[in-house]
Design a protein around this motif. Structure first.
Motif, PDB file in Angstrom:
ATOM      1  N   HIS A 203       0.830  -1.211   0.000  1.00 54.15           N
ATOM      2  CA  HIS A 203       0.000   0.000   0.000  1.00 54.15           C
ATOM      3  C   HIS A 203       0.866   1.264   0.000  1.00 54.15           C
ATOM      4  N   ALA A 204       2.155   1.085  -0.273  1.00 58.96           N
ATOM      5  CA  ALA A 204       3.089   2.212  -0.323  1.00 58.96           C
ATOM      6  C   ALA A 204       3.233   2.712  -1.751  1.00 58.96           C
ATOM      7  N   HIS A 205       3.876   3.857  -1.894  1.00 57.56           N
ATOM      8  CA  HIS A 205       4.160   4.430  -3.214  1.00 57.56           C
ATOM      9  C   HIS A 205       5.585   4.974  -3.209  1.00 57.56           C
ATOM     10  N   ASN A 206       6.000   5.555  -4.276  1.00 54.85           N
ATOM     11  CA  ASN A 206       7.397   5.963  -4.442  1.00 54.85           C
ATOM     12  C   ASN A 206       7.903   6.910  -3.345  1.00 54.85           C
ATOM     13  N   ASP A 207       7.005   7.725  -2.786  1.00 53.47           N
ATOM     14  CA  ASP A 207       7.412   8.711  -1.785  1.00 53.47           C
ATOM     15  C   ASP A 207       7.132   8.276  -0.345  1.00 53.47           C
ATOM     16  N   THR A 208       6.659   7.081  -0.154  1.00 53.47           N
ATOM     17  CA  THR A 208       6.399   6.584   1.205  1.00 53.47           C
ATOM     18  C   THR A 208       7.705   6.460   1.986  1.00 53.47           C
ATOM     19  N   ILE A 209       7.669   6.865   3.245  1.00 50.51           N
ATOM     20  CA  ILE A 209       8.828   6.735   4.133  1.00 50.51           C
ATOM     21  C   ILE A 209       8.477   5.776   5.260  1.00 50.51           C
ATOM     22  N   PHE A 210       9.391   4.852   5.541  1.00 50.91           N
ATOM     23  CA  PHE A 210       9.255   3.919   6.655  1.00 50.91           C
ATOM     24  C   PHE A 210      10.240   4.294   7.755  1.00 50.91           C
ATOM     25  N   VAL A 211       9.803   4.203   8.990  1.00 50.17           N
ATOM     26  CA  VAL A 211      10.706   4.364  10.130  1.00 50.17           C
ATOM     27  C   VAL A 211      10.509   3.157  11.048  1.00 50.17           C
ATOM     28  N   PHE A 212      11.603   2.465  11.352  1.00 48.37           N
ATOM     29  CA  PHE A 212      11.568   1.294  12.229  1.00 48.37           C
ATOM     30  C   PHE A 212      12.257   1.625  13.545  1.00 48.37           C
ATOM     31  N   ASP A 213      11.580   1.312  14.634  1.00 56.25           N
ATOM     32  CA  ASP A 213      12.136   1.577  15.958  1.00 56.25           C
ATOM     33  C   ASP A 213      12.947   0.386  16.443  1.00 56.25           C
ATOM     34  N   ASP A 214      13.938   0.661  17.305  1.00 64.71           N
ATOM     35  CA  ASP A 214      14.692  -0.396  18.010  1.00 64.71           C
ATOM     36  C   ASP A 214      15.297  -1.434  17.074  1.00 64.71           C
ATOM     37  N   ILE A 215      16.024  -0.985  16.070  1.00 61.91           N
ATOM     38  CA  ILE A 215      16.570  -1.922  15.084  1.00 61.91           C
ATOM     39  C   ILE A 215      17.729  -2.760  15.635  1.00 61.91           C
ATOM     40  N   TYR A 216      18.242  -2.386  16.811  1.00 62.22           N
ATOM     41  CA  TYR A 216      19.287  -3.200  17.462  1.00 62.22           C
ATOM     42  C   TYR A 216      18.776  -3.810  18.773  1.00 62.22           C
ATOM     43  N   TRP A 217      17.469  -3.855  18.939  1.00 61.74           N
ATOM     44  CA  TRP A 217      16.838  -4.329  20.173  1.00 61.74           C
ATOM     45  C   TRP A 217      17.196  -5.782  20.491  1.00 61.74           C
ATOM     46  N   SER A 218      17.360  -6.581  19.447  1.00 57.89           N
ATOM     47  CA  SER A 218      17.685  -8.003  19.603  1.00 57.89           C
ATOM     48  C   SER A 218      18.343  -8.486  18.314  1.00 57.89           C
ATOM     49  N   LYS A 219      18.873  -9.696  18.350  1.00 56.90           N
ATOM     50  CA  LYS A 219      19.457 -10.280  17.148  1.00 56.90           C
ATOM     51  C   LYS A 219      18.403 -10.417  16.060  1.00 56.90           C
ATOM     52  N   GLY A 220      17.189 -10.755  16.483  1.00 59.46           N
ATOM     53  CA  GLY A 220      16.093 -10.882  15.526  1.00 59.46           C
ATOM     54  C   GLY A 220      15.779  -9.572  14.838  1.00 59.46           C
ATOM     55  N   MET A 221      15.786  -8.462  15.609  1.00 65.82           N
ATOM     56  CA  MET A 221      15.520  -7.155  15.011  1.00 65.82           C
ATOM     57  C   MET A 221      16.662  -6.725  14.096  1.00 65.82           C
ATOM     58  N   GLU A 222      17.884  -7.075  14.451  1.00 64.53           N
ATOM     59  CA  GLU A 222      19.019  -6.784  13.565  1.00 64.53           C
ATOM     60  C   GLU A 222      18.865  -7.534  12.250  1.00 64.53           C
ATOM     61  N   ASN A 223      18.436  -8.798  12.338  1.00 67.33           N
ATOM     62  CA  ASN A 223      18.218  -9.600  11.127  1.00 67.33           C
ATOM     63  C   ASN A 223      17.109  -8.989  10.268  1.00 67.33           C
ATOM     64  N   ALA A 224      16.046  -8.532  10.944  1.00 63.12           N
ATOM     65  CA  ALA A 224      14.934  -7.921  10.217  1.00 63.12           C
ATOM     66  C   ALA A 224      15.400  -6.647   9.506  1.00 63.12           C
ATOM     67  N   TRP A 225      16.213  -5.845  10.196  1.00 68.65           N
ATOM     68  CA  TRP A 225      16.732  -4.608   9.607  1.00 68.65           C
ATOM     69  C   TRP A 225      17.611  -4.909   8.392  1.00 68.65           C
ATOM     70  N   GLU A 226      18.448  -5.937   8.495  1.00 68.25           N
ATOM     71  CA  GLU A 226      19.298  -6.331   7.364  1.00 68.25           C
ATOM     72  C   GLU A 226      18.446  -6.776   6.181  1.00 68.25           C
ATOM     73  N   HIS A 227      17.410  -7.539   6.475  1.00 73.71           N
ATOM     74  CA  HIS A 227      16.495  -8.002   5.422  1.00 73.71           C
ATOM     75  C   HIS A 227      15.851  -6.805   4.719  1.00 73.71           C
ATOM     76  N   ILE A 228      15.392  -5.829   5.505  1.00 74.34           N
ATOM     77  CA  ILE A 228      14.736  -4.649   4.956  1.00 74.34           C
ATOM     78  C   ILE A 228      15.714  -3.828   4.125  1.00 74.34           C
ATOM     79  N   LYS A 229      16.939  -3.689   4.591  1.00 73.71           N
ATOM     80  CA  LYS A 229      17.967  -2.960   3.843  1.00 73.71           C
ATOM     81  C   LYS A 229      18.231  -3.597   2.485  1.00 73.71           C
TER      82      LYS A 229
END
Length: 261
Positions: A203-229
């Protein structure tokens, strides 16, 4: 032990992060200098700060229902409003940044996963009064508190969707149709975070901005951040340690930045 690990990660982030002078992308340089490093303070920030001070004094206790990874600090199901405000609410620095990113986006439809006491919600709603904020929260007791806080600041451009994100998000997104700005601050588990990103992307478009909180909160969140990157839709990402910002503008070259904040 967990706090020591996060501190070590932060020290490494601080050593390896850069400022605006190391950024060669005109788009990112503009964003860093005019948004991330913008230190302007306005009346909205002062009002939210006053609200938080009141919450810090509250002795009221509520029962917490958490469908996600829970708290790193307090595992008790009965928690004081004061403790939730101190441990979970966005501090003024990051609240102001959310506000400024939101204004920069000129968003009409804003999505927030994780209302809690509604402090970050206040920043999002106040940033663009003509916008509409759809905030999702699983705990009915914190929703009651959030509604009180929003009413205190006369915020009306928001609706809170109650329930497990896994049951409410996709259904609501189909009704909203288009998301301009998304702040993901709920669940804090790897698979769930990736799932929410994928759902919102539809449901996003070219100008949509995402902000994710606590990207180093856990190993799982770090993995999720890497996946998103690494996701094919992500073009520019900015790592601020406590927050991760994602642009999906297809005209931009794919680059990952680590900016000191």
């Amino acid at each position: 032990m967990k706090h020591i690990k996060i501190l070590i990660k932060y020290i490494w982030y601080y050593i390896t992060s850069k400022n605006e002078h190391s950024v060669h992308s005109p788009f990112v340089y503009n964003f860093v200098t005019n948004v991330i490093y913008n230190k302007d303070i306005n009346e909205d920030f002062q009002k939210i700060k006053l609200l938080k001070k009141q919450l810090f004094k509250s002795k009221e206790k509520i029962k917490i229902v958490d469908f996600g990874a829970g708290s790193n600090i307090n595992r008790s199901k009965i928690r004081r409003i004061k403790d939730i405000a101190i441990n979970s609410a966005k501090n003024a620095k990051f609240g102001a940044l959310l506000y400024k990113i939101c204004q920069y986006s000129k968003a009409k439809n804003i999505l927030e996963l994780g209302t809690s006491l509604g402090i970050s919600t206040c920043y999002l709603a106040k940033a663009i009064p003509s916008s509409y904020v759809y905030s999702f929260e699983g705990c009915s007791e914190t929703i009651k508190q959030a509604k009180k806080n929003l009413a205190y600041l006369n915020i009306n451009n928001i609706s809170i969707v109650e329930g497990n994100f896994n049951l409410t998000l996709e259904k609501k997104l189909k009704k909203i149709k288009k998301i301009d700005f998304a702040f993901v601050d709920g669940n804090h588990q790897e698979k769930a975070t990736i799932k929410y990103f994928d759902l919102i992307l539809k449901h996003a478009h070219n100008d949509t901005i995402f902000v994710f909180d606590d990207i180093y909160w856990s190993k799982g969140m770090e993995n999720a951040w890497e996946h998103i990157k690494q996701h094919h839709k992500s073009t520019v990402t900015i790592d601020l340690f406590f927050l991760g910002i994602v642009f999906i503008k297809q005209e931009l070259s794919k680059e990952n930045f680590k900016i000191r904040f």
